[in-house]
Design a protein around this motif. Structure first.
Motif, PDB file in Angstrom:
ATOM      1  N   SER A 215     108.220 -72.902 -47.345  1.00 42.12           N
ATOM      2  CA  SER A 215     108.988 -72.269 -48.415  1.00 42.12           C
ATOM      3  C   SER A 215     110.423 -72.782 -48.483  1.00 42.12           C
ATOM      4  O   SER A 215     111.073 -72.669 -49.538  1.00 42.12           O
ATOM      5  CB  SER A 215     108.998 -70.747 -48.235  1.00 42.12           C
TER       6      SER A 215
ATOM      7  N   PRO B 260     109.693 -73.432 -52.507  1.00 43.09           N
ATOM      8  CA  PRO B 260     109.790 -71.962 -52.557  1.00 43.09           C
ATOM      9  C   PRO B 260     108.581 -71.259 -53.163  1.00 43.09           C
ATOM     10  O   PRO B 260     108.288 -70.119 -52.798  1.00 43.09           O
ATOM     11  CB  PRO B 260     111.044 -71.734 -53.422  1.00 43.09           C
ATOM     12  N   ASP B 261     107.890 -71.923 -54.091  1.00 40.92           N
ATOM     13  CA  ASP B 261     106.777 -71.263 -54.780  1.00 40.92           C
ATOM     14  C   ASP B 261     105.416 -71.514 -54.144  1.00 40.92           C
ATOM     15  O   ASP B 261     104.392 -71.078 -54.688  1.00 40.92           O
ATOM     16  CB  ASP B 261     106.732 -71.727 -56.247  1.00 40.92           C
TER      17      ASP B 261
ATOM     18  N   PRO C 239     102.185 -70.976 -52.130  1.00 37.95           N
ATOM     19  CA  PRO C 239     101.522 -69.780 -51.592  1.00 37.95           C
ATOM     20  C   PRO C 239     101.522 -69.757 -50.062  1.00 37.95           C
ATOM     21  O   PRO C 239     101.232 -70.765 -49.413  1.00 37.95           O
ATOM     22  CB  PRO C 239     100.090 -69.898 -52.135  1.00 37.95           C
TER      23      PRO C 239
ATOM     24  N   LYS D 181      95.164 -73.556 -54.487  1.00 38.89           N
ATOM     25  CA  LYS D 181      96.343 -72.682 -54.417  1.00 38.89           C
ATOM     26  C   LYS D 181      95.999 -71.189 -54.537  1.00 38.89           C
ATOM     27  O   LYS D 181      96.730 -70.334 -53.999  1.00 38.89           O
ATOM     28  CB  LYS D 181      97.366 -73.084 -55.480  1.00 38.89           C
TER      29      LYS D 181
END
Length: 458
Positions: free
Chosen positions: A120, A124-125, A127, A169
């Protein structure tokens, strides 16, 4: 008196030089003889696999950077009769992961990331990015499902990293990061995205700048969607005839499997890893330390003949590959094949290593195919029980006999004579026994000096 002593010293020196020259000559001759024997054994062994249709490609062996064996077998392009050799380009498959791991360790040395960083931090996005670290991605302990299990039907058109990761994802982790080990190519595609994020450059550009150019690996690169000049054609020879491998757009493999190279260039990669040109000793020690199941960061770490072995294998449509490093003896073995032979990363890599080290190996037997009629083959169809919960099913499809094992593995059986069959997926034989009425009653599987009987149950 003084002159006599001087003469004696001169004579002694000449004798010492003569002895040294004689010893060196003897050692050189002995080494040459050993090398000749190894060459003969490798030629015979690999030639037998070529004749059997279980190998086509090039094997190169170096010792302390010096090439002691390099020979191509079969054709890089059978239609145009272009031979295999040390400068032919082959797909490396998952050996690409070893290169990607080196890139990550280099970026750690440059202070651009740390293997203990959470995903992250860079993405950051992503999963579960707060649970998964780069260490987990490198060591296949992240719990990410392997995207290769979901790419059927879509992997023949160009893909980006987001396209690849979109396959998994929304799928849950298979286990908590760091709790288990399960080989997964997904982690290395995520690492490619991390590399691109922290460098601001495409993965293939970073690879070229940090590894390929410093080592002058001019015939190595990343195969995306554009054709690669000088690349061998990949074939499948599991059946009766050699045929082109199933198509794939290599952009789907990315940092997990899209690198191509030559045996000559792989020797340069080995040489670069020996010194500190690519990485410091501390980084290499970290990369070559097993995390779980003998897997470090993009390398398998185990031992052979009492010495450490650092290796990785690769398999992609039409190609099999194995890169083996023995740091203690300074030996590197590169096996690159343009056949999808299942023996390359099993018996062949094991036996080639044994031949080079002077250990025992299994001589391949060249079997003669003897066609049998459909009615003859039909006699073997049925189920054969090895144990109460373990059986094999033999089926007949389009004039070919197949056996399906307990794990749903299917392999073709090739008739050498009536009641006697050989395999191409492994150096094994299957024979059948008949009852008093001449009907098939038992199947016997012969492999590695052992025989496993299976009684027919229907």
């Amino acid at each position: 008196m003084k002159k006599s002593i001087m003469n004696s010293m001169f004579v002694a020196k000449q004798v010492a030089v003569a002895i040294a020259v004689t010893v060196a000559f003897s050692v050189s001759n002995a080494y040459a003889q050993v090398q000749k024997e190894v060459t003969g054994k490798l030629d015979g062994y690999l030639g037998a696999h070529l004749a059997q249709g279980t190998f086509s490609g090039t094997v190169t062996v170096t010792e302390h950077g010096k090439t002691i064996y390099s020979r191509g077998f079969g054709m890089a392009n059978y239609e145009k009769q272009l031979p295999n050799g040390a400068d032919v380009k082959y797909r490396l498959g998952s050996i690409s992961k070893s290169f990607t791991a080196v890139l990550v360790m280099q970026l750690q040395e440059q202070g651009k990331l740390n293997v203990q960083d959470k995903v992250s931090k860079c993405l950051p996005d992503f999963p579960n990015g707060d649970k998964i670290t780069l260490h987990h991605l490198l060591s296949s302990t992240a719990g990410l499902p392997d995207f290769v299990n979901f790419w059927k039907g879509v992997n023949t058109t160009p893909a980006t990293i987001p396209d690849i990761l979109a396959l998994v994802k929304d799928k849950p982790l298979e286990f908590e990061p760091g709790s288990k080990w399960k080989y997964s190519s997904t982690g290395y595609v995520v690492l490619a995205q991390v590399i691109e994020q922290v460098t601001g450059k495409p993965y293939e550009k970073v690879l070229a700048r940090q590894i390929l150019k410093p080592l002058k690996m001019q015939s190595t690169g990343v195969e995306l969607s554009e054709p690669v000049k000088g690349l061998a054609l990949g074939y499948n020879h599991d059946g009766l005839d050699r045929k082109p491998a199933s198509p794939i757009d290599m952009s789907w493999c990315n940092a997990a499997g899209a690198i191509y190279s030559t045996p000559t260039d792989m020797a340069k990669f080995d040489a670069g890893l020996k010194g500190n040109k690519l990485l410091s000793d501390a980084s290499k020690n970290q990369m070559f330390t097993p995390v779980m199941k003998g897997y470090g960061y993009g390398w398998v770490i185990d031992s052979v003949a009492g010495q450490q072995r650092l290796s990785h294998s690769g398999a992609i449509n039409g190609f099999k590959a194995n890169f083996i490093r023995l740091p203690e003896s300074g030996i590197a073995i590169t096996i690159l094949s343009n056949y999808e032979s299942q023996q390359v990363n099993g018996p062949i890599s094991r036996d080639v290593t044994a031949i080079v080290l002077g250990e025992k190996y299994q001589v391949p037997v060249v079997h003669t195919l003897t066609p049998l009629s459909d009615s003859q083959l039909a006699a073997y169809v049925g189920e054969y029980q090895v144990a109460p919960k373990m059986s094999f099913k033999v089926t007949l499809q389009d004039g070919q006999l197949f056996a399906e094992g307990p794990n749903n593995d299917v392999f073709q059986m090739f008739p050498e004579a009536e009641d006697k069959f050989f395999l191409k997926v492994a150096p094994a034989l299957i024979t059948f026994e008949r009852d008093a009425e001449g009907k098939i009653a038992k199947m016997l599987m012969h492999h590695g000096g052992r025989t496993m009987p299976a009684a027919r149950i229907n």
